[in-house]
Each structure stands twice: as structure tokens, then as C-alpha cells.
Design an enzyme around this catalytic site. Sequence first.
Site, PDB file in Angstrom:
ATOM      1  N   HIS A 195       0.890  -1.233   0.007  1.00 14.01           N
ATOM      2  CA  HIS A 195       0.558   0.327   0.192  1.00 14.01           C
ATOM      3  C   HIS A 195       0.919   1.484   0.336  1.00 14.01           C
ATOM      4  CE1 HIS A 195      -3.956  -2.247   1.371  1.00 14.01           C
ATOM      5  NE2 HIS A 195      -2.911  -3.166   1.173  1.00 14.01           N
ATOM      6  N   LYS A 206      -8.687  12.922   6.269  1.00 14.22           N
ATOM      7  CA  LYS A 206      -7.563  12.428   6.230  1.00 14.22           C
ATOM      8  C   LYS A 206      -6.029  11.993   7.455  1.00 14.22           C
ATOM      9  CE  LYS A 206      -6.665  13.586   1.551  1.00 14.22           C
ATOM     10  NZ  LYS A 206      -7.100  12.009   0.479  1.00 14.22           N
ATOM     11  N   ARG A 207      -5.964  11.128   7.503  1.00 15.76           N
ATOM     12  CA  ARG A 207      -5.129  11.255   8.130  1.00 15.76           C
ATOM     13  C   ARG A 207      -3.546  12.965   8.340  1.00 15.76           C
ATOM     14  NH1 ARG A 207      -3.294   7.130  11.926  1.00 15.76           N
ATOM     15  NH2 ARG A 207      -1.816   8.219  12.530  1.00 15.76           N
ATOM     16  N   LYS A 259       0.033  14.617   1.737  1.00 23.08           N
ATOM     17  CA  LYS A 259      -1.101  14.681   2.402  1.00 23.08           C
ATOM     18  C   LYS A 259      -1.281  16.169   1.324  1.00 23.08           C
ATOM     19  CE  LYS A 259      -2.536  10.352   3.683  1.00 23.08           C
ATOM     20  NZ  LYS A 259      -3.579   9.303   3.266  1.00 23.08           N
ATOM     21  N   THR A 276      -8.620   6.468  -1.074  1.00 27.15           N
ATOM     22  CA  THR A 276      -9.883   5.589  -1.260  1.00 27.15           C
ATOM     23  C   THR A 276     -11.201   6.350  -0.310  1.00 27.15           C
ATOM     24  OG1 THR A 276      -9.321   4.937   1.028  1.00 27.15           O
ATOM     25  CG2 THR A 276      -9.152   3.378  -0.893  1.00 27.15           C
ATOM     26  N   LYS A 322     -15.151   7.620  -2.188  1.00 26.59           N
ATOM     27  CA  LYS A 322     -16.730   7.837  -1.179  1.00 26.59           C
ATOM     28  C   LYS A 322     -17.278   8.936  -1.369  1.00 26.59           C
ATOM     29  CE  LYS A 322     -14.246   5.328   2.478  1.00 26.59           C
ATOM     30  NZ  LYS A 322     -12.659   5.126   3.387  1.00 26.59           N
TER      31      LYS A 322
HETATM   32  I1  GPV Z   1       1.624   2.387   4.480  1.00 29.61           I
HETATM   33  N1  GPV Z   1      -1.550   3.260   3.813  1.00 29.61           N
HETATM   34  C1  GPV Z   1      -2.388   3.422   4.746  1.00 29.61           C
HETATM   35  O1  GPV Z   1      -3.202   3.524   4.614  1.00 29.61           O
HETATM   36  N2  GPV Z   1      -1.148   2.947   5.492  1.00 29.61           N
HETATM   37  C2  GPV Z   1      -0.593   2.937   5.945  1.00 29.61           C
HETATM   38  O2  GPV Z   1       0.197   2.528   6.434  1.00 29.61           O
HETATM   39  C3  GPV Z   1      -0.192   2.733   4.775  1.00 29.61           C
HETATM   40  C4  GPV Z   1      -0.784   2.542   3.627  1.00 29.61           C
HETATM   41  C5  GPV Z   1      -3.180   3.854   2.799  1.00 29.61           C
HETATM   42  C6  GPV Z   1      -2.065   3.848   1.016  1.00 29.61           C
HETATM   43  O3  GPV Z   1      -1.594   5.459   1.924  1.00 29.61           O
HETATM   44  C7  GPV Z   1      -3.528   5.086   0.600  1.00 29.61           C
HETATM   45  O4  GPV Z   1      -3.423   5.397  -0.552  1.00 29.61           O
HETATM   46  C8  GPV Z   1      -3.899   3.805  -0.089  1.00 29.61           C
HETATM   47  O5  GPV Z   1      -5.619   4.225  -0.647  1.00 29.61           O
HETATM   48  C9  GPV Z   1      -4.418   2.884   1.274  1.00 29.61           C
HETATM   49  O6  GPV Z   1      -3.514   2.925   2.175  1.00 29.61           O
HETATM   50  C10 GPV Z   1      -4.824   1.689   0.748  1.00 29.61           C
HETATM   51  O7  GPV Z   1      -4.989   0.853   0.150  1.00 29.61           O
END
Ligand code: GPV
Length: 829
Positions: free
Chosen positions: A373, A565-566, A571, A676, A680
Site C-alpha cells: 500500500h 484524512k490522516r 498529503k 480511498t 467515497k
Molecule cells: I503503508 N496506507 C495506510 O493507510 N496506512 C499505511 O500504513 C500504508 C498505506 C494507505 C495508502 O496511503 C493509501 O494510498 C491507500 O489508498 C490505502 O492505504 C489503501 O490501500
Amino acid sequence: EFGEGKGKAERIFGLMDVFLKNDPISLQKDILDHVEFTVAKSRFSFDDFEAYQALAHSVRDRLIERWHDTQIHFSKKDPKRLYFLSLEFLMGRSLSNSVINLGVRDQFADALSQLGFEFEVLAEQEGDACLGNGGLARLSACQMESLATLDYPAIGYGLRYQYGLFRQVILDGFQHEQPDYWLNFGNPWEIARIHITYTVKFYGTVTDEVLNKEKYKVWVPGEMVEAVAYDNPIPGYGTRNTIVLRLWAAKPSDQHNMEAYNTGDYVDAVVNRQRAESISSILYPDDRSYQGKELQLKQQYFFVSASVQDIIRRFKDAHKNFDEFPEKVALQLNDTHPSLTIAEVMRVLLDEEHLGWNRAWDIVCKIFSFTTHTVSPDSLVKIPVDLLGSLLPRHLQIIYDINFNFVENLKKMIGLDYDRLARMSIVEEGAVKNIRMANLAIICSHTVNGVSRLHSELLKTKLFKDFYELWPHKFHYKTNGVTQRRWIVVSNPSLCALISKWLGTEAWIRDIDLLIGLRDYATNSELHQEWKMVKKVNKIRLAEYIEAMSGLKVSLDAMFDVHTKRVHEYKRQLLNILGIIHRYDCIKNMNKNDRRKVVPRVCIIGGKAAPGYEMAKKIIKLFHVVAEKINNDNDIGDLLKLVFIPDYNVSVAELVIPGADLSQHLSTAGHEASGTSSMKFLMNGCLLLATEDGSTIEMIEEIGRDNIFLFGAAVHEVPALRKKGPALKVPLQFLRVVRMIREGHFGFKDYFKSLCDKIEGGNDYFLLGADFASYIEAQAAADKAFVDEERWTKMSILCAAGSGKFSSDRTIQEYAEKTWGIQPCRCAF
Ligand code: GPV
């Protein structure tokens, strides 16, 4: 035995109704019974929370009923099963989603209203299950729901953390973390399986032993802990199938011999044993970084070992020959966190099942698939060799053996290219020797998936280039998706009803491609009216929440501009804040006439920062000081309002997303693997302002460039921009807003110095300066579109209509067919 002449099963059937009944009278009886016997309150006097508990328990009964049927069906059919291994699941609330998927929402709502309660009010009583950090964890939850809906025989495995992700509290604009002891009021959605326990071993030594003239390794552990299963049923929509998410909790082991010589010893020994529980007690709040902590590694192995024992036990219940294992078992590794599973399966097949290296290795190579990811090498788990060797001595040996074989083979294939051999080795040499879990996962998995097309390209050309060149056939991608059951049906009931009305069917809830049918009405004025009404209803709901939370009244005519988002530098929440300051500065310098043309905005930001992530915490504070200034500037009024939504989680997202007009996705191109939340927002007809990154690129293809506000450098331009360093040209407006912060316009001058330093003078790694002008242009384009109501509504309809690709149903079907090789197994009752 029961009865005479009759079989036991028949007799049991005779004693009960075959299915629980769902008419309003039966439901009321069930709820009242649970009030009396489960919650232990009088049926004549119970409050909203107690009513919620009783309601939840009657829903749970129905889940259990279907889950049993599904289990029986799966056992009979014995299909290949998918085991989804993830250390994080962000499930949020369960009640609404469960009754909708069970198809009994209206019946329950009726029953409750006859008892004098309102379903929505009770649903608000439920707390969130936050057993994960961000996108990765919510993705696991969406995928479990799609697996159930599509009738796949799957089981999810995870950890039952006693403390979920911290609760974010803002004091004086600073983030503070509070523990989330979410099980305080009980959890009706889980079923404790006190008989399903496994012993997990740690530490100790490995010795050689001889059995039937064969040499075997025997691991004599130094510590043992019990893993107890807690099952969380996941119902599918439009099917009887209900699968399970099995979460492990740590308990002290009974196998410990305690020698006590006095009361003090005895008490100490018991207290020490109790420490075992700490293994599953807390979720680590730093997403995408492993800090080399022993407890975290213990956690990973605890989870892996219990899951593998459970999987092997289930296999052995029905099969004798391990050669059939790959036909019955697919193991999905959600990122590198569970990749110790590989070494654990190898260990069990070698040391406990005595299959010998070649047979064991052959099996291991056929069962694992791995999804990554991230695009950043820093996010890949690396375990210091010393730590691994002391906690899991046998696993370290096995990993060394796998690596030895791999490197020997590699030499034959690529020759003595020592740099490349060193890069590809599982063992990273250096001051501290590390085990690279990603390399282990790639070497042993048959498939490596990325989470969007762009991400997959970056994996092939950068992060995993060496491996791609060796095994191009292993590399694939499945663009992420989210479930429309949670993100439209549960969270946006008005839109749900509207879509069903215009499409003339509810079938899109299972078959999202039907949403495309909305395109036919994109300019229909009647739909436009109704569409705007739905948005308004959701904006009112959000505005009420904002007022209740912060006391701030926001104008419903303003554009609700959301960035949730985080908090991460990549970001670029900071870019949003700089843009807001710029907007403020412009308004301040306008004459009355020009001010009338300004599109009023409510800028909403929400998201948690990892407790140790200093820069992210400064960004949160910066937003607050800017908000303080702007919101209290009478000169500005409703033209610009700033809102920080604290403690952003799944249930807050369910409220915020439907109420957004515009949402921001600002990652520097090439940094967001997929993203993601954008999916939404898109499904809910919210317009996007975004960089061409991650899954956004695929969204552009689905909805067209005209329906999204794009800005910023493209992936291929990023390296050249970075290279320019201090010579990079940035717009004057950018320098001006940074100077305002630097010079203390918003206070906290010293505190924000390091933040300003990070984006100026060639240090601007995430290219805020380089992208600033085009960001401001995109914002202006959004303003322009917003005042043209008809155009905006059409764009909004086209966003929802084009969002079909981003359902997790599509993702899961691709995984099932192309990666896992599993078939639907529908329970037909
Ligand atoms: I590596 N992601 C996350 O939320 N935590 C992590 O530790 C890691 C990846 C996220 C990505 O940042 C997003 O781009 C992605 O959509 C999401 O994982 C699901 O695949």
C-alpha cells in the site's frame, strides 16, 4: 441422545422455529427479552443506551443464525477458502450496516417505533470500532463486506486490541491523545470463543533432534501465551451468507508452571502472567512506520501464529494430505505487517508436519499473495536481526535458509552483480542488520499487487524494480474500492432513495455498474431539483454537527469544502492552509464590489496526526491559529469560515462525506498509492479537487477531465522540480503567505519556524511552492463552477454516475478471479 426413535437433529428442529421471525411483533418481543435477560433491566424502564444494547443483541442473534448456516454450507462444500490477514480493520459502527445487509432495517425501525424509540437515535449510541489507523484499515473493512456480499468463502484474521486508535482531543489548537478503551460498555458484535484457543510461543532456543533417523529442529520456547478467538460476523447484502472476522486476544497461558515460595512470589507471579494480555492490548498509532519495538513484533507474531494454527486445524479437519493445501487455502497478506506468516507456515510444515524442505517450500510458493500500500521505501517493515533472533529464533533460521537458496539461485540468473544481490537479499547489511519483510513477501508470494495502476507502475520502475525485472509475471494491481453499502446506503439514505427512484431499481446496491444509468438524467431539471435537495439535507445535518461541536454557525449557501484524512506532509494539508491564508489575504484587500463576487466557503479539515509526528501536529495547530484569526474577523463574516473536525473516524466520515460540496486530495504526485476517501466523496456526488496521483488518474478516465478540478505537477515532472532545489521558481503569493506565518501574523512565531523552513529555500520536498499557483487556479475554477448551479449539479451527478469502478465489489472480484482462485459459495436456504 434426545427422544426415542427420532434422531437428535430432528428432535432439535422440532423444539425450535427454523428461523428467527422478523415481523414487528416478534422483533419487539426479542428486543424486550434482551432488555430483560441480556441487559438485565426492567422491560418497563430502560433508556436509549439500554435499548440500543437490546436491539444490537437481537440483531446479533440473526447474524449468528445466518453465520451458522453459512458455516455448515462451507463445511459441506469444502471450497478453497481465502484467509485475509491484516493487523488493522477500521470497522466503525455495526448496527445500521448489519440491519441493512440482513434486509430487516425497516422491520426493526417499525418495531422500535412501536416501543417508543427511534432507530436513528439508538444507532447514534454505538461507539466506533477503531482497530486501525487510516485508509489501509478501512480498506480491509470494505473488502470484508464485499467478500460477504459476493458469497466468497473467506475468513478475516486480525487482533482484538483493547485500546483502538487514540481519541483526538484538541486543546488550545493542539492535538492531545486519549486512550480509546472501546470495550468499556461491552461489545455486542463479537462472540467470545473461549474454547478456540491456541498457544503462541516466544523466545527460547532451537535444538536438533532425531526422529526415525531424520534430523529435526525443535524449538523450546521461553514464554507461552494463549490466543483466544473473538468472532465478528460480517453479513453480506442480498444474500444469506455471513462470514466472520476472527480477532485474537492474548490471555495468560495455563501451561506455565508457577513455583511460589511465599505470598509475595505468588502474587508477583500472577501479576507477571497477566502481562501476557498486553500483547493484544494496544494498536500502534503510527501508520506506515515500524519503530523496531519488541512489543510490536510480538504482536505481529502472536496474530500470525494463532491464525496459522487455526487455518491448519481447519484444513486437517477435512484433509490428510498437505499436497492438497494449495487447492484449499489462499493467504492474503495485507501489506508487510503480517509477512511473518510465511516463515510460520514454513516452520509448521517443516518442524511439526515433517514434510521436508522441498515439499514445504513448494506449498508455500503456491499459497501467498501480497498487497503493498505504499510507494515509499521507509514504510516497509524491517526487523532488526537481533530482535528477531531472540524473540523467534527458529523463524530467523528459516528466513536465512530461504534467503540462502534465493541468493544462490539469483546468482545463477543475474551473475555476480553484488549491488543488485545486496538490494534483493532479504537480509539488509549495515550497522544494524535487518530483515526486509517486503523482500521476503515478494520472494515467497505468487502475486504482488499494487492498489492502483499508477502505484503498480511505480512499484515496477522504482520500489520493486529489481524484483519486477526478475519476475515480471508476479506483478499486478487491483485498484482499490469502497463498499457502496456503507458509503451510500448507510451513510446517505436520501441519496440512496433518490438513486433507486431514478434508476427504477435497488439493484445498483449489489451491482454498482448500474449507476452509470444516472448519466441519462444528468441534465434533467427534475432530477437536479431533487439532487440539490438531498445535498441540502446532508449539509444541514453536517452544519448541525459543526454547531453542536464547536458552536460555530455556518451558512448553508457556502461551499462546504472538505479535506479529511490522516495528517501527513505528503498529503499536503499544509497546502490547503496556505491556500486559505491566500484567500483570506485576497478578500481583505478587495473593495466592496469585488467582495460581492466571492464564493463563500466553509473550509473543513479533519484528521489525526501520529502522536510522535511533530510536523503533522504543527500543521493541526497552524490550522487552528488561522481559524481563530479568520473566524473572528468581522470583516470576513460568512465569506470564509474554518472548521476543524476533531477525532475523525468512520462514523464522523459517514456524516461529513455526504455533506461535502468539494473535497480535496492534494498529495504530491507519486506519493499516494491509491487513496480511498476520494472514492467515497465521488459516490456521494461530491466534486474533487485533486492532483493526478494514485487512483485519481483512473477517476479522470471514468468521469472525464471536465468534471474534476485538477492541478499540480504530474508524476514524471516531480523529480526535475525537486532537483532544482533553491533555484526552483515559486510564486510571490506563496512567499507572501509563508512570510505571514513566519512573521507571526497568526501568533506562535517560534513554533512555526521549522514548518516554514521546511517549505522554503530548496527544502520543499513535497513541492508546495511549485504547485501553489496551479492550486490557486484550480480553486478559482471550483468557485466559478459553484456559482453556476446547473453546471455544478450536472457535474455532481456525473461524479456519482461514474463512480462504479470504485466499488470494492469490483476489486474483490478481480482478486478472487485473478489472484486467489476462489469461487462464490452461496448459502441457499
Ligand atoms: I503503508 N496506507 C495506510 O493507510 N496506512 C499505511 O500504513 C500504508 C498505506 C494507505 C495508502 O496511503 C493509501 O494510498 C491507500 O489508498 C490505502 O492505504 C489503501 O490501500
